[in-house]
Design a protein around this motif. Sequence first.
Motif, mmCIF file in Angstrom:
data_model
loop_
_atom_site.group_PDB
_atom_site.id
_atom_site.type_symbol
_atom_site.label_atom_id
_atom_site.label_comp_id
_atom_site.label_asym_id
_atom_site.label_seq_id
_atom_site.Cartn_x
_atom_site.Cartn_y
_atom_site.Cartn_z
ATOM 1 N N ASN A 60 112.313 38.952 43.395
ATOM 2 C CA ASN A 60 111.325 38.151 42.688
ATOM 3 C C ASN A 60 111.281 38.557 41.229
ATOM 4 N N LEU A 61 110.806 37.651 40.396
ATOM 5 C CA LEU A 61 110.653 37.895 38.966
ATOM 6 C C LEU A 61 109.257 37.473 38.544
ATOM 7 N N THR A 62 108.600 38.322 37.772
ATOM 8 C CA THR A 62 107.276 37.995 37.249
ATOM 9 C C THR A 62 107.373 37.782 35.747
ATOM 10 N N PHE A 63 106.855 36.643 35.302
ATOM 11 C CA PHE A 63 106.885 36.283 33.881
ATOM 12 C C PHE A 63 105.469 36.244 33.326
ATOM 13 N N LEU A 64 105.347 36.631 32.076
ATOM 14 C CA LEU A 64 104.149 36.367 31.283
ATOM 15 C C LEU A 64 104.631 35.569 30.094
ATOM 16 N N GLY A 65 104.380 34.272 30.115
ATOM 17 C CA GLY A 65 104.977 33.404 29.114
ATOM 18 C C GLY A 65 106.476 33.340 29.324
ATOM 19 N N GLU A 66 107.237 33.684 28.289
ATOM 20 C CA GLU A 66 108.700 33.637 28.364
ATOM 21 C C GLU A 66 109.327 35.004 28.599
ATOM 22 N N GLN A 67 108.519 36.019 28.846
ATOM 23 C CA GLN A 67 109.047 37.368 29.027
ATOM 24 C C GLN A 67 108.896 37.836 30.470
ATOM 25 N N ILE A 68 109.907 38.567 30.943
ATOM 26 C CA ILE A 68 109.861 39.138 32.296
ATOM 27 C C ILE A 68 109.087 40.444 32.232
ATOM 28 N N THR A 69 108.045 40.556 33.031
ATOM 29 C CA THR A 69 107.204 41.750 33.012
ATOM 30 C C THR A 69 107.388 42.619 34.249
ATOM 31 N N GLY A 70 108.128 42.121 35.229
ATOM 32 C CA GLY A 70 108.339 42.913 36.440
ATOM 33 C C GLY A 70 109.167 42.147 37.454
ATOM 34 N N GLY A 71 109.400 42.786 38.585
ATOM 35 C CA GLY A 71 110.146 42.155 39.659
ATOM 36 C C GLY A 71 111.212 43.069 40.218
ATOM 37 N N GLU A 72 111.971 42.565 41.171
ATOM 38 C CA GLU A 72 113.066 43.327 41.742
ATOM 39 C C GLU A 72 114.120 42.383 42.330
ATOM 40 N N VAL A 73 115.341 42.877 42.422
ATOM 41 C CA VAL A 73 116.433 42.144 43.048
ATOM 42 C C VAL A 73 117.131 43.091 44.011
ATOM 43 N N VAL A 74 117.244 42.684 45.280
ATOM 44 C CA VAL A 74 117.896 43.496 46.307
ATOM 45 C C VAL A 74 119.261 42.892 46.608
ATOM 46 N N VAL A 75 120.301 43.719 46.565
ATOM 47 C CA VAL A 75 121.679 43.269 46.790
ATOM 48 C C VAL A 75 122.189 43.812 48.124
ATOM 49 N N ASP A 76 122.794 42.936 48.916
ATOM 50 C CA ASP A 76 123.398 43.311 50.192
ATOM 51 C C ASP A 76 124.796 43.860 49.931
ATOM 52 N N MET A 77 124.957 45.178 49.990
ATOM 53 C CA MET A 77 126.236 45.791 49.653
ATOM 54 C C MET A 77 127.313 45.508 50.701
ATOM 55 N N ASN A 78 126.913 45.182 51.916
ATOM 56 C CA ASN A 78 127.884 44.831 52.952
ATOM 57 C C ASN A 78 128.447 43.427 52.767
ATOM 58 N N SER A 79 127.889 42.672 51.825
ATOM 59 C CA SER A 79 128.386 41.323 51.547
ATOM 60 C C SER A 79 129.575 41.337 50.582
ATOM 61 N N LEU A 80 129.975 42.524 50.155
ATOM 62 C CA LEU A 80 131.061 42.687 49.185
ATOM 63 C C LEU A 80 132.322 41.947 49.634
ATOM 64 N N THR A 81 132.902 41.157 48.731
ATOM 65 C CA THR A 81 134.153 40.451 49.013
ATOM 66 C C THR A 81 135.173 40.739 47.921
ATOM 67 N N SER A 82 136.428 40.401 48.193
ATOM 68 C CA SER A 82 137.489 40.479 47.191
ATOM 69 C C SER A 82 138.064 39.083 46.996
ATOM 70 N N THR A 83 138.200 38.676 45.737
ATOM 71 C CA THR A 83 138.744 37.343 45.455
ATOM 72 C C THR A 83 140.146 37.388 44.850
ATOM 73 N N ASP A 84 140.641 38.585 44.538
ATOM 74 C CA ASP A 84 141.961 38.676 43.910
ATOM 75 C C ASP A 84 143.062 39.115 44.877
ATOM 76 N N ILE A 85 142.709 39.656 46.028
ATOM 77 C CA ILE A 85 143.706 40.123 46.986
ATOM 78 C C ILE A 85 143.902 39.044 48.051
ATOM 79 N N THR A 86 145.057 38.417 48.046
ATOM 80 C CA THR A 86 145.301 37.276 48.935
ATOM 81 C C THR A 86 145.812 37.679 50.319
ATOM 82 N N ASP A 87 146.522 38.804 50.400
ATOM 83 C CA ASP A 87 147.017 39.257 51.700
ATOM 84 C C ASP A 87 145.849 39.724 52.571
ATOM 85 N N LYS A 88 145.741 39.180 53.769
ATOM 86 C CA LYS A 88 144.593 39.433 54.640
ATOM 87 C C LYS A 88 144.431 40.914 54.972
ATOM 88 N N ASP A 89 145.520 41.574 55.352
ATOM 89 C CA ASP A 89 145.447 42.993 55.737
ATOM 90 C C ASP A 89 145.109 43.882 54.541
#
Length: 196
Positions: free
Chosen positions: A56-85
């Motif tokens: 979530n993000l909290t704004f006061l006018g046009e400025q961000i005053t707080g919040g957090e972002v949680v990232v799922d590290m197990n969702s990591l993917t590779s887009t440059d390696i084409t070989d499956k193995d």
Amino acid sequence: MKTLLAVALAFSATAYAQNKPMTQTYNVDSAATKIVYVGKKVTGQHTGNVTAKSGNLTFLGEQITGGEVVVDMNSLTSTDITDKDTNAKYLGHMKSADFFDTAKYPEAKLVIKNSKKTDKGLEVTGDLTMIGKTNPITFLVTDLKKTDAGVTGKSNVTINRTKWGLVYGSGSFIKGLGDKAINDEFTLAIDLSAKK
């Protein structure tokens, strides 16, 4: 006379309240938010994606005053390696204790402290926690668009992984790596979307 004064004061207070920026909170839209990473080494680079799980993000006018972002590290993917193995081997290594140790630390979290306007965009300061360690971080948000319904913005964040104890393949800590050295810094290109 007292009645007129009271009415005037009440009117002034109402007018001031109407002109004062309102606090608004938006929830991160995981499906619409995109995070692309780039990690470089002597012989090339790797790219891929990771998913914002919640936030979530909290704004006061046009400025961000707080919040957090949680990232799922197990969702990591590779887009440059084409070989499956090879792709699977790379991701397994990235999720291992050599790197992000996702079995033990499945999430990374950015807690936003404040922001300030600059001539280049909105400079945001917060604390980033990953691999069980927390460090302060500052980055620039550009192309920020805010309405009552939602918020979008872009940011390019540079992270020195060694500050979080991630020193595998780092020439700053391990000598004689030659062309096996991996850059200490990696970047995140974030295309953020949040809504009410």
